[in-house]
Design an enzyme around this catalytic site. Structure first.
Site, PDB file in Angstrom:
ATOM      1  N   PRO A   2      43.673  37.348  33.207  1.00  0.00           N
ATOM      2  CA  PRO A   2      43.480  37.764  31.812  1.00  0.00           C
ATOM      3  C   PRO A   2      43.253  39.272  31.715  1.00  0.00           C
ATOM      4  O   PRO A   2      42.445  39.831  32.453  1.00  0.00           O
ATOM      5  CB  PRO A   2      42.234  36.982  31.382  1.00  0.00           C
ATOM      6  CG  PRO A   2      42.219  35.784  32.278  1.00  0.00           C
ATOM      7  CD  PRO A   2      42.756  36.267  33.586  1.00  0.00           C
ATOM      8  N   GLU A   3      43.988  39.917  30.837  1.00  0.00           N
ATOM      9  CA  GLU A   3      43.844  41.347  30.622  1.00  0.00           C
ATOM     10  C   GLU A   3      43.147  41.573  29.284  1.00  0.00           C
ATOM     11  O   GLU A   3      42.658  40.633  28.654  1.00  0.00           O
ATOM     12  CB  GLU A   3      45.214  42.021  30.714  1.00  0.00           C
ATOM     13  CG  GLU A   3      45.850  41.834  32.094  1.00  0.00           C
ATOM     14  CD  GLU A   3      47.186  42.542  32.241  1.00  0.00           C
ATOM     15  OE1 GLU A   3      47.589  43.291  31.330  1.00  0.00           O
ATOM     16  OE2 GLU A   3      47.838  42.338  33.278  1.00  0.00           O
ATOM     17  N   HIS A  91      36.608  21.879  37.573  1.00  0.00           N
ATOM     18  CA  HIS A  91      36.442  23.325  37.531  1.00  0.00           C
ATOM     19  C   HIS A  91      35.607  23.809  36.344  1.00  0.00           C
ATOM     20  O   HIS A  91      35.599  24.998  36.033  1.00  0.00           O
ATOM     21  CB  HIS A  91      37.810  24.001  37.510  1.00  0.00           C
ATOM     22  CG  HIS A  91      38.664  23.634  38.687  1.00  0.00           C
ATOM     23  ND1 HIS A  91      38.312  23.904  39.988  1.00  0.00           N
ATOM     24  CD2 HIS A  91      39.858  22.980  38.737  1.00  0.00           C
ATOM     25  CE1 HIS A  91      39.251  23.460  40.813  1.00  0.00           C
ATOM     26  NE2 HIS A  91      40.194  22.890  40.077  1.00  0.00           N
ATOM     27  N   ARG A 109      39.736  29.169  40.086  1.00  0.00           N
ATOM     28  CA  ARG A 109      39.734  30.004  41.295  1.00  0.00           C
ATOM     29  C   ARG A 109      38.375  30.623  41.597  1.00  0.00           C
ATOM     30  O   ARG A 109      38.181  31.220  42.643  1.00  0.00           O
ATOM     31  CB  ARG A 109      40.792  31.102  41.166  1.00  0.00           C
ATOM     32  CG  ARG A 109      42.205  30.537  40.967  1.00  0.00           C
ATOM     33  CD  ARG A 109      43.235  31.628  41.050  1.00  0.00           C
ATOM     34  NE  ARG A 109      44.554  31.128  40.685  1.00  0.00           N
ATOM     35  CZ  ARG A 109      45.675  31.847  40.767  1.00  0.00           C
ATOM     36  NH1 ARG A 109      45.622  33.092  41.199  1.00  0.00           N
ATOM     37  NH2 ARG A 109      46.833  31.321  40.421  1.00  0.00           N
ATOM     38  N   ARG A 151      46.468  64.266  38.911  1.00  0.00           N
ATOM     39  CA  ARG A 151      46.802  62.941  39.444  1.00  0.00           C
ATOM     40  C   ARG A 151      48.273  62.902  39.852  1.00  0.00           C
ATOM     41  O   ARG A 151      49.163  62.879  39.007  1.00  0.00           O
ATOM     42  CB  ARG A 151      46.495  61.855  38.407  1.00  0.00           C
ATOM     43  CG  ARG A 151      45.046  61.818  37.931  1.00  0.00           C
ATOM     44  CD  ARG A 151      44.095  61.404  39.032  1.00  0.00           C
ATOM     45  NE  ARG A 151      44.309  60.052  39.481  1.00  0.00           N
ATOM     46  CZ  ARG A 151      43.654  58.993  38.971  1.00  0.00           C
ATOM     47  NH1 ARG A 151      42.754  59.155  38.012  1.00  0.00           N
ATOM     48  NH2 ARG A 151      43.892  57.778  39.444  1.00  0.00           N
TER      49      ARG A 151
END
Length: 271
Positions: A2-3, A91, A109, A151
């Site tokens: 998930p972002e 889970h 997970r 950078r």
């Protein structure tokens, strides 16, 4: 994983029910997440009222008068409301029991986290050094230009550095770079001011559209009501290797950057 759009979608899903509600009891079935759930969490939250549900980067901040519950969804975590008495599955690790519903944390997970912090959550070690939020005013083209002058890394990898800007994960970095017409392997320090302005606007636009679509569902993500995200149906380049670009028809190219795949259109992103 998930972002930012998926976490913001989750926040918007749970906030209307959770804010101002009292956590009557807490059930912890498995403490072994990415970091162990505090043994005192159930006692700390029992009979306490939620004041606000906020987000910082990919962390949900459930604010109480006496501290903050930090929730990270990890790679496969989700929060869903279920009716009281709903039997847990393998889970389902944590339940927050409200008066007439249960907020259930599921994480196959177990790379997520539920942590307790007293005081200002911005001082927590996981949050203290984070960069600006991409949807807030502090993030714009001028900031991105200044921050990338030294950078030499590829711009896509720089965008995924949470010290630079938070929450721009792999999917949305690819999509924003496409909209800005910039190749993902371009050295960040070589972007000019016009390009950083386009890129900052593209990031904000992609994230806003993804939030409106409920995020992306690739494997495990669902919203608080169990609904999937739909943004993946509109991807311009992500996971479309070899397919024609939706704009110019050029086949989308896939390259490897670090441990991640990147996707771009040679026609729309020439340099």
């Amino acid at each position: 994983m998930p972002e930012l759009p998926e976490v913001e979608t989750t926040r918007r899903g749970v906030a209307p029910t959770l804010e101002n509600a009292v956590i009557e009891t807490v059930t912890v079935r498995h403490t072994g997440l990415r970091w162990p759930i505090p043994e005192t969490l159930a006692a700390v939250l029992a009979d306490r009222r939620v004041r606000k549900v906020e987000r910082r980067a990919k962390y949900l901040l459930v604010r109480f008068d006496h501290g903050t519950l930090l929730i990270h969804l990890g790679m496969s975590g989700s929060l869903r409301f279920v009716p009281p008495g709903t039997p847990p599955t393998k889970h389902d690790h944590v339940d927050l029991h409200l008066h007439d519903t249960v907020l259930r944390y599921r994480d196959p997970r177990r790379f997520g986290a539920l942590l307790w912090h007293e005081g200002d959550p911005a001082t927590h070690p996981l949050l203290a050094r984070l960069g600006p939020e991409p949807l807030e005013d502090a993030f714009d083209g001028d900031y991105l230009y200044r921050a990338t002058r030294t950078r030499r890394q590829a711009i896509k990898q720089v965008l995924m550095d949470n010290h630079m800007v938070v929450g721009v994960g792999n999917i949305y970095a690819n999509e924003a770079l496409f909209l800005a017409g910039i190749r993902p392997d371009r050295p960040a320090c070589r972007l000019g001011t016009e390009e950083t302005t386009r890129l900052a606007e593209a990031i904000r636009g992609v994230l806003a559209r993804a939030i409106d679509a409920g995020g992306s569902t690739l494997r495990d993500f669902v919203g608080a009501g169990g609904e999937p995200g739909y943004f993946q149906q509109t991807y311009a380049v992500y996971a479309r290797s070899g397919e024609p670009c939706r704009v110019c028809g050029t086949p989308v190219v896939q390259i490897r950057q670090g441990q991640r795949s990147s996707f771009y259109c040679p026609g729309c992103q020439p340099c």
